[in-house]
Design a protein around this motif. Structure first.
Motif, mmCIF file in Angstrom:
data_model
loop_
_atom_site.group_PDB
_atom_site.id
_atom_site.type_symbol
_atom_site.label_atom_id
_atom_site.label_comp_id
_atom_site.label_asym_id
_atom_site.label_seq_id
_atom_site.Cartn_x
_atom_site.Cartn_y
_atom_site.Cartn_z
ATOM 1 N N LYS A 3 0.840 -1.197 0.000
ATOM 2 C CA LYS A 3 0.000 0.000 0.000
ATOM 3 C C LYS A 3 0.876 1.248 0.000
ATOM 4 N N LYS A 4 0.541 2.204 -0.866
ATOM 5 C CA LYS A 4 1.322 3.429 -0.932
ATOM 6 C C LYS A 4 1.139 4.270 0.321
ATOM 7 N N PRO A 5 2.202 4.891 0.820
ATOM 8 C CA PRO A 5 2.030 5.842 1.920
ATOM 9 C C PRO A 5 1.313 7.079 1.383
ATOM 10 N N LYS A 6 0.646 7.789 2.258
ATOM 11 C CA LYS A 6 -0.093 8.979 1.855
ATOM 12 C C LYS A 6 0.741 10.240 2.087
ATOM 13 N N ALA A 7 0.464 11.233 1.287
ATOM 14 C CA ALA A 7 1.056 12.559 1.480
ATOM 15 C C ALA A 7 -0.089 13.559 1.504
ATOM 16 N N TRP A 8 -0.202 14.306 2.590
ATOM 17 C CA TRP A 8 -1.279 15.268 2.786
ATOM 18 C C TRP A 8 -0.709 16.684 2.666
ATOM 19 N N ILE A 9 -1.257 17.471 1.750
ATOM 20 C CA ILE A 9 -0.830 18.850 1.572
ATOM 21 C C ILE A 9 -1.988 19.772 1.947
ATOM 22 N N HIS A 10 -1.759 20.618 2.955
ATOM 23 C CA HIS A 10 -2.780 21.576 3.387
ATOM 24 C C HIS A 10 -2.479 22.935 2.791
ATOM 25 N N VAL A 11 -3.435 23.491 2.038
ATOM 26 C CA VAL A 11 -3.244 24.779 1.362
ATOM 27 C C VAL A 11 -4.408 25.711 1.700
ATOM 28 N N GLY A 12 -4.657 25.879 2.970
ATOM 29 C CA GLY A 12 -5.835 26.623 3.398
ATOM 30 C C GLY A 12 -5.825 28.109 3.114
ATOM 31 N N MET A 13 -7.019 28.669 3.102
ATOM 32 C CA MET A 13 -7.187 30.108 3.018
ATOM 33 C C MET A 13 -6.785 30.752 4.350
ATOM 34 N N PRO A 14 -6.368 32.018 4.350
ATOM 35 C CA PRO A 14 -6.080 32.693 5.624
ATOM 36 C C PRO A 14 -7.305 32.642 6.526
ATOM 37 N N GLY A 15 -7.109 32.251 7.762
ATOM 38 C CA GLY A 15 -8.239 32.130 8.685
ATOM 39 C C GLY A 15 -7.917 31.173 9.809
ATOM 40 N N ALA A 16 -8.926 30.488 10.302
ATOM 41 C CA ALA A 16 -8.760 29.590 11.442
ATOM 42 C C ALA A 16 -7.797 28.448 11.150
ATOM 43 N N GLY A 17 -7.658 28.078 9.857
ATOM 44 C CA GLY A 17 -6.754 26.998 9.496
ATOM 45 C C GLY A 17 -5.286 27.343 9.630
ATOM 46 N N ASP A 18 -4.975 28.618 9.914
ATOM 47 C CA ASP A 18 -3.580 29.038 10.054
ATOM 48 C C ASP A 18 -2.865 28.334 11.200
ATOM 49 N N VAL A 19 -3.628 27.783 12.147
ATOM 50 C CA VAL A 19 -2.994 27.116 13.292
ATOM 51 C C VAL A 19 -2.332 25.806 12.898
ATOM 52 N N ILE A 20 -2.709 25.239 11.763
ATOM 53 C CA ILE A 20 -2.241 23.902 11.393
ATOM 54 C C ILE A 20 -0.738 23.871 11.131
ATOM 55 N N GLU A 21 -0.233 24.852 10.395
ATOM 56 C CA GLU A 21 1.195 24.859 10.058
ATOM 57 C C GLU A 21 2.098 24.853 11.293
ATOM 58 N N PRO A 22 1.957 25.815 12.230
ATOM 59 C CA PRO A 22 2.835 25.784 13.403
ATOM 60 C C PRO A 22 2.599 24.578 14.298
ATOM 61 N N ALA A 23 1.362 24.076 14.340
ATOM 62 C CA ALA A 23 1.072 22.904 15.167
ATOM 63 C C ALA A 23 1.782 21.664 14.635
ATOM 64 N N LEU A 24 1.787 21.478 13.326
ATOM 65 C CA LEU A 24 2.484 20.333 12.733
ATOM 66 C C LEU A 24 3.975 20.400 13.027
ATOM 67 N N ALA A 25 4.556 21.596 12.883
ATOM 68 C CA ALA A 25 5.987 21.754 13.132
ATOM 69 C C ALA A 25 6.325 21.499 14.597
ATOM 70 N N HIS A 26 5.536 22.071 15.494
ATOM 71 C CA HIS A 26 5.812 21.946 16.926
ATOM 72 C C HIS A 26 5.693 20.499 17.409
ATOM 73 N N HIS A 27 4.725 19.777 16.883
ATOM 74 C CA HIS A 27 4.450 18.415 17.365
ATOM 75 C C HIS A 27 5.022 17.342 16.435
ATOM 76 N N HIS A 28 6.014 17.680 15.619
ATOM 77 C CA HIS A 28 6.479 16.715 14.618
ATOM 78 C C HIS A 28 6.992 15.425 15.251
ATOM 79 N N GLY A 29 7.658 15.518 16.406
ATOM 80 C CA GLY A 29 8.166 14.326 17.066
ATOM 81 C C GLY A 29 7.053 13.395 17.515
ATOM 82 N N ALA A 30 6.039 13.957 18.146
ATOM 83 C CA ALA A 30 4.905 13.155 18.611
ATOM 84 C C ALA A 30 4.116 12.589 17.438
ATOM 85 N N LEU A 31 4.028 13.348 16.357
ATOM 86 C CA LEU A 31 3.271 12.894 15.189
ATOM 87 C C LEU A 31 3.910 11.669 14.544
ATOM 88 N N VAL A 32 5.239 11.620 14.511
ATOM 89 C CA VAL A 32 5.915 10.458 13.935
ATOM 90 C C VAL A 32 5.525 9.198 14.700
#
Length: 222
Positions: A3-32
């Motif tokens: 099964k192919k691994p997935k790649a998720w690209i988030h390209v949100g509009m400015p707004g509430a979704g802006d929290v996703i980018e810093p959250a992914l970076a901050h929690h990268h260790g736990a996410l792995v």
């Protein structure tokens, strides 16, 4: 067949979704540990990669050499985890079809999914441009954020990708400022400041690299 691994690209509009980018970076260790590898491990990394892909380095006062090869390096590093990949950067919302094609070329071998979060700008054009990037329409996901705060958006995003967010707190994340969608001008200013900060981080990293290089040379002379 594997099964192919997935790649998720988030390209949100400015707004509430802006929290996703810093959250992914901050929690990268736990996410792995949860089976998901954030392609960028700092906001500066994601910013530099998006600037490279959109060829907008001059707009941010950067040189081409400041961002050259950033995206491929980040993807290859994340692939070592053998996990699904995830990346978020709102600058990609304005990527041209040619830039989109170049970006996904580095993700060959992955099942690509694109997530567009709604916000203060209309997302129709972005959805249209990114639809061609996915092989099947069900892999283009539009996450409505109207009436949701940052924590709720982060939780919904995690549920879509396949990880829980109860232990990945937003109040620990730098720059995850609450967004008030009733103040579009304030939101745009917040985005501008965030991008400027990311640009400054890139420059500081480059200055630190040059400082360390000079120190090594001086050491060799001594």
């Amino acid at each position: 067949m594997a099964k192919k691994p997935k790649a998720w690209i988030h390209v949100g509009m400015p707004g509430a979704g802006d929290v996703i980018e810093p959250a992914l970076a901050h929690h990268h260790g736990a996410l792995v540990e949860l089976g998901v590898a954030s392609i960028a491990q700092t906001p500066a990394e994601s910013f530099r990669a998006a600037v490279e892909m959109t060829r907008s380095h001059k707009d941010w006062g950067l040189k081409r050499s400041d961002v050259e090869g950033q995206w491929v390096r980040l993807v290859r590093r994340a692939q070592k985890s053998r996990s699904d990949l995830v990346f978020s950067q709102s600058l990609l919302a304005n990527a041209t079809p040619e830039q989109v094609a170049l970006l996904i070329d580095a993700l060959a071998g992955h099942q690509l999914h694109v997530v567009v979060t709604t916000g203060i700008d209309d997302e129709a054009d972005t959805v249209a441009r990114w639809t061609s990037a996915v092989r099947k329409p069900e892999r283009l996901h539009v996450l409505e954020t109207d009436g949701l705060d940052g924590q709720q958006v982060w939780k919904a995003f995690g549920k879509l990708i396949g990880f829980g967010t109860s232990s990945l707190r937003l109040d620990e994340v730098p720059h995850a400022t609450p967004v008030f969608e009733s103040l579009p001008d304030a939101l745009r200013e917040l985005e501008r400041l965030a991008r400027r900060n990311a640009s400054l981080e890139v420059r500081l990293e480059e200055l630190d690299r040059k400082r360390r290089k000079l120190k090594r040379k001086l050491g060799e002379v001594a």
